[in-house]
Write an enzyme that holds these catalytic residues in place. Structure first.
Site, short mmCIF file in Angstrom:
data_model
loop_
_atom_site.label_atom_id
_atom_site.label_comp_id
_atom_site.label_asym_id
_atom_site.label_seq_id
_atom_site.Cartn_x
_atom_site.Cartn_y
_atom_site.Cartn_z
N ASP A 185 0.95 -1.16 -0.14
CA ASP A 185 0.12 0.08 0.46
C ASP A 185 1.03 1.02 0.26
OD1 ASP A 185 -2.94 1.46 0.51
OD2 ASP A 185 -2.29 1.79 2.36
N GLU A 269 -2.25 -1.20 -5.91
CA GLU A 269 -2.87 -0.16 -6.10
C GLU A 269 -2.75 -0.17 -7.71
OE1 GLU A 269 -4.83 1.79 -2.67
OE2 GLU A 269 -3.21 1.61 -2.80
N CYS A 325 -12.96 -10.68 7.42
CA CYS A 325 -14.02 -11.14 7.16
C CYS A 325 -14.62 -10.70 6.00
CB CYS A 325 -14.91 -11.18 8.53
SG CYS A 325 -15.55 -9.07 8.33
N CYS A 341 -13.90 -3.68 12.59
CA CYS A 341 -14.52 -4.30 11.63
C CYS A 341 -16.20 -4.31 12.76
CB CYS A 341 -14.15 -5.75 11.57
SG CYS A 341 -15.13 -6.52 10.07
N CYS A 344 -16.53 -8.43 12.25
CA CYS A 344 -15.54 -10.16 13.35
C CYS A 344 -15.38 -9.08 14.10
CB CYS A 344 -14.67 -10.51 12.33
SG CYS A 344 -13.45 -9.29 11.47
N ASP A 351 -3.67 0.62 6.70
CA ASP A 351 -2.80 0.92 5.76
C ASP A 351 -2.06 -0.57 5.43
OD1 ASP A 351 -2.00 3.50 5.36
OD2 ASP A 351 -0.82 3.69 6.61
ZN LIG Z 1 -14.30 -8.12 9.95
#
Ligand SMILES: [Zn+2]
Length: 402
Positions: A185, A269, A325, A341, A344, A351
Site C-alpha cells: 500500500d 494499487e 472477514c 470491523c 468480526c 495501511d
Molecule cells: Zn472483519
C-alpha cells in the site's frame, strides 16, 4: 528487457566544451527540423501534390545541405543531429497517437543532450569513447551486463551524465527468496506499507532538502534578472533539484530491490497518477513519492527474477474491506488510521489492512489466471472510464463507487 544506467562523467575542459557543442548541434538540428516540418506541412495543405513531412526525408535534406550551410556540424558526431531529428519524428508520432503534446522548440540550457547509437561509442571499465572526442572518464562502471543498445549524454544542473541503455534479456537474476506473495500500500506519510506489517519511511534527508529548496527559490526570486548573482543562484537551485531527485530515486530503488528480492508476486494499487497530479495541493507530495516510478521499477525488477506485479482494479476498495472477514465498509473517513470491523470485531490498521487486501487480490487473480483466460474480479479492467473521486488524507488513492 531494456534498462538504462545513468553515470556521471568527468570530462576535462576541452571535453566539456565538445559535449556542450554536440548538445547544441542536436538542439539546432531538432529546431531546424521542427521549423522545416511546419513549413512543409503548411505547403502541402495548399498544394496536396507535395509530400507530407517525415523525419527520414528531413534527415536526408539536412545531410544534403549541412556541408554547405552548417559546416560546424561536422565537428561533432553525426549522431547528434541525426538522432535529434529521429526524436522529433518520435515526438510527432506520440502527438498523433494522443500520448503527448505538439512538439515544442528546444531551448538552450534546458535538457541539453545528444544521443549515440551503439556502433558509435564504446564502454570499457570506467571510460566511454565518444566519436571525434575520445575517451571520457566515468564515475563508475556500467552496472548491467548485456548488449549495449544506445546512449544519451545530457547536462543536468551543470554536470554531464551518460545514460547507457542495455538489453538485459540474456542475463538472469536469482528468483525471489520467498516464493510467496506480498501486498503493498503506497502512501505519503510513509513511503509504503507491506502486508507483512513492515512500513517503509521515505528518506529523511528529503525533508531538509525541501526546506532548503524553498529558501533557495525565494533567494532566486529576489535576484535582479540577467544579473550574475541570479545565474549563480539558478545553478545552485538546479543542483539542489538534481540532488532531491537522486535521493528520491535511490529510496525507491532500495524499496523495489527489497521487495522483488524477497517476494515473487506483488499486489499493488493502480493509482491514477495523471488524475491525482491535477490536484495542486497534492501535486508535490505525489510527485515526491514517485508512484509511477516505483511501479515501473517493481515491474522490471520482478520480471528479472521471474516474478510478477499484479495491479488492482482502480475501484478495488482496498482500505474499506476487512482483510479478516471480508466485511465491506460503506465509508471510511480519510483521517481514520485504525478501525474496528463491525463484522468480526478485529482491529485493522488502515495501511496494513489495505496491503493485506492487495496481497489477497494478487494471490486470487494469479490463481484464476492459471485456470485459463479468466482473471480475478479485482484485476485491472481496461475499458473503465477514469475515476472522478479521490481520497486524500496523507494517503492517496482513487476510490470509485466502492
Ligand atoms: Zn472483519
Amino acid at each position: 528487457m531494456l534498462v538504462a544506467h545513468r553515470i556521471r562523467l568527468d570530462p576535462n575542459n576541452v571535453q566539456a566544451t565538445y559535449l556542450g557543442r554536440a548538445a547544441g548541434t542536436a538542439r539546432f538540428a531538432y529546431n531546424w527540423a521542427l521549423n522545416e516540418w511546419q513549413r512543409q506541412y503548411e505547403a502541402c495543405k495548399t498544394n496536396p501534390a507535395l509530400p507530407k513531412p517525415s523525419e527520414a526525408a528531413l534527415r536526408r535534406l539536412l545531410n544534403s545541405i549541412k556541408r554547405k550551410q552548417f559546416p560546424w556540424m561536422l565537428e561533432v558526431t553525426k549522431n547528434a543531429p541525426q538522432l535529434a531529428i529521429m526524436q522529433l519524428g518520435q515526438a510527432f508520432e506520440n502527438f498523433f497517437a494522443g500520448r503527448a503534446r505538439y512538439p515544442r522548440f528546444r531551448k538552450k540550457g534546458r535538457g541539453d543532450r545528444f544521443s549515440l547509437t551503439n556502433d558509435k561509442f564504446r564502454v570499457e571499465g570506467r571510460s566511454i569513447r565518444i566519436p571525434k572526442l575520445g575517451w571520457v572518464r566515468m564515475r563508475e562502471t556500467l552496472r548491467f551486463s548485456g548488449r549495449i543498445v544506445s546512449a544519451s549524454v545530457a547536462r543536468v544542473a551543470g554536470h554531464w551524465y551518460a545514460s547507457i541503455t542495455v538489453d538485459t534479456s540474456d542475463s538472469t537474476q536469482p528468483p525471489a527468496e520467498n516464493q510467496g506473495a506480498v501486498g503493498m500500500d503506497v502512501g505519503i506519510t510513509s513511503l509504503a506499507t507491506l502486508s507483512t506489517g513492515e512500513a517503509f519511511e521515505g528518506p529523511k534527508a528529503l525533508r531538509n532538502l525541501l526546506t532548503r529548496l524553498r529558501r533557495l527559490s525565494r533567494a532566486l526570486s529576489r535576484k535582479v534578472k540577467g544579473s550574475c548573482n541570479r545565474a549563480k543562484a539558478k545553478l545552485k537551485l538546479a543542483r539542489l533539484h538534481a540532488r532531491i531527485a537522486n535521493v528520491r530515486r535511490d529510496s525507491l530503488h532500495q524499496l523495489s530491490n527489497s521487495i522483488t528480492r524477497r517476494f515473487h508476486t506483488i499486489g499493488i494499487e493502480n493509482l491514477n497518477v495523471m488524475g491525482m497530479l491535477g490536484n495542486r495541493h497534492l501535486a508535490r507530495a505525489i510527485a515526491d513519492m514517485g508512484f509511477y516510478e516505483l511501479r515501473r521499477q517493481l515491474e522490471y525488477k520482478a520480471a528479472w527474477r521471474g516474478g510478477q506485479v499484479v495491479l488492482a482494479d482502480r475501484w478495488f476498495p482496498s482500505s474499506k474491506l476487512c482483510s479478516c472477514c471480508g466485511y465491506h465498509l460503506e465509508a471510511l473517513d480519510l483521517d481514520v488510521r485504525h478501525w474496528t470491523c463491525p463484522g468480526c470485531g478485529s482491529s485493522n490498521d488502515r495501511d496494513v489492512n489495505a496491503a493485506i487486501n492487495l496481497r489477497n487480490m494478487a494471490v486470487s487473480s494469479t490463481a484464476s489466471a492459471c485456470g485459463g483466460e479468466g482473471s480475478g474480479l479485482a484485476r485491472e479492467r481496461e475499458a473503465k472510464p477514469a475515476p472522478t473521486k479521490q481520497e486524500f488524507n496523507g494517503k492517496v488513492k482513487t476510490a470509485g463507487f466502492a
